[in-house]
Motif scaffolding. Structure first.
Motif, PDB file in Angstrom:
ATOM      1  N   UNK A   5       0.984  -1.137   0.022  1.00 31.83           N
ATOM      2  CA  UNK A   5      -0.038  -0.044   0.062  1.00 31.83           C
ATOM      3  C   UNK A   5       0.922   1.266   0.032  1.00 31.83           C
ATOM      4  N   UNK A   6      -0.034   2.381  -0.180  1.00 28.76           N
ATOM      5  CA  UNK A   6       0.800   3.557   0.127  1.00 28.76           C
ATOM      6  C   UNK A   6       1.666   3.614   1.302  1.00 28.76           C
ATOM      7  N   UNK A   7       2.788   4.307   1.459  1.00 27.23           N
ATOM      8  CA  UNK A   7       3.685   4.437   2.656  1.00 27.23           C
ATOM      9  C   UNK A   7       4.407   2.937   2.890  1.00 27.23           C
ATOM     10  N   UNK A   8       4.333   2.279   1.765  1.00 25.28           N
ATOM     11  CA  UNK A   8       4.947   1.069   1.715  1.00 25.28           C
ATOM     12  C   UNK A   8       4.545   0.156   2.882  1.00 25.28           C
ATOM     13  N   UNK A  29      -8.211  -9.873   4.920  1.00 24.01           N
ATOM     14  CA  UNK A  29      -6.952  -9.370   4.735  1.00 24.01           C
ATOM     15  C   UNK A  29      -6.370  -9.075   6.021  1.00 24.01           C
ATOM     16  N   UNK A  30      -4.952  -9.226   6.243  1.00 28.05           N
ATOM     17  CA  UNK A  30      -4.248  -8.880   7.315  1.00 28.05           C
ATOM     18  C   UNK A  30      -3.084  -8.340   7.196  1.00 28.05           C
ATOM     19  N   UNK A  31      -2.347  -7.613   8.209  1.00 28.22           N
ATOM     20  CA  UNK A  31      -1.070  -7.291   8.098  1.00 28.22           C
ATOM     21  C   UNK A  31      -0.014  -7.957   8.996  1.00 28.22           C
ATOM     22  N   UNK A  32      -0.752  -8.875   9.404  1.00 26.06           N
ATOM     23  CA  UNK A  32       0.266  -9.978  10.363  1.00 26.06           C
ATOM     24  C   UNK A  32      -0.204 -11.389   9.875  1.00 26.06           C
ATOM     25  N   UNK A  33       0.474 -11.689   8.912  1.00 23.55           N
ATOM     26  CA  UNK A  33       0.143 -13.141   8.155  1.00 23.55           C
ATOM     27  C   UNK A  33       0.796 -14.344   9.084  1.00 23.55           C
ATOM     28  N   UNK A  34       0.087 -15.286   9.182  1.00 25.22           N
ATOM     29  CA  UNK A  34       0.625 -16.491  10.124  1.00 25.22           C
ATOM     30  C   UNK A  34      -0.368 -17.581   9.898  1.00 25.22           C
TER      31      UNK A  34
END
Length: 97
Positions: A5-8, A29-34
């Motif tokens: 995304x924007x801002x890497x 959707x997640x920012x912390x995949x596991x």
């Protein structure tokens, strides 16, 4: 798959595609995949399908680390056979197991 995304900032999306109809589902959707997140996303997806989950016969997946034994167990509990892609061979025929 991952999305930058924007801002890497990277987020990860689980995409499930129905082979016959080419209909795509995005259970999460997640920012912390596991492994725990992927397993829960699979549970949620199958619950959303409800009685239609019995129509699913196969799940073709790669060998990425987020697909744990618990993820496979969720699918197997619904009678879905797991087909894993061979290592480093994305165009090879699938072997069950």
């Amino acid at each position: 798959m991952h999305i930058d995304r924007v801002l890497l900032r990277r987020v990860y999306a689980l995409i499930i595609i129905e082979h016959g109809s080419r209909h795509a589902h995005m259970p999460g959707i997640t920012a912390h995949l596991g492994g725990a997140w992927t397993t829960q996303a699979a549970r949620n997806f199958l619950m959303d399908l409800g009685h239609h989950a019995s129509a699913v016969r196969f799940l073709i997946r790669d060998r990425a680390g987020q697909f744990t034994d618990a993820f496979d167990a969720v699918s197997a509990a619904e009678g879905i056979q797991i087909l894993r892609s061979p290592p480093q061979a994305p165009r090879a025929p699938f072997a069950s197991g």
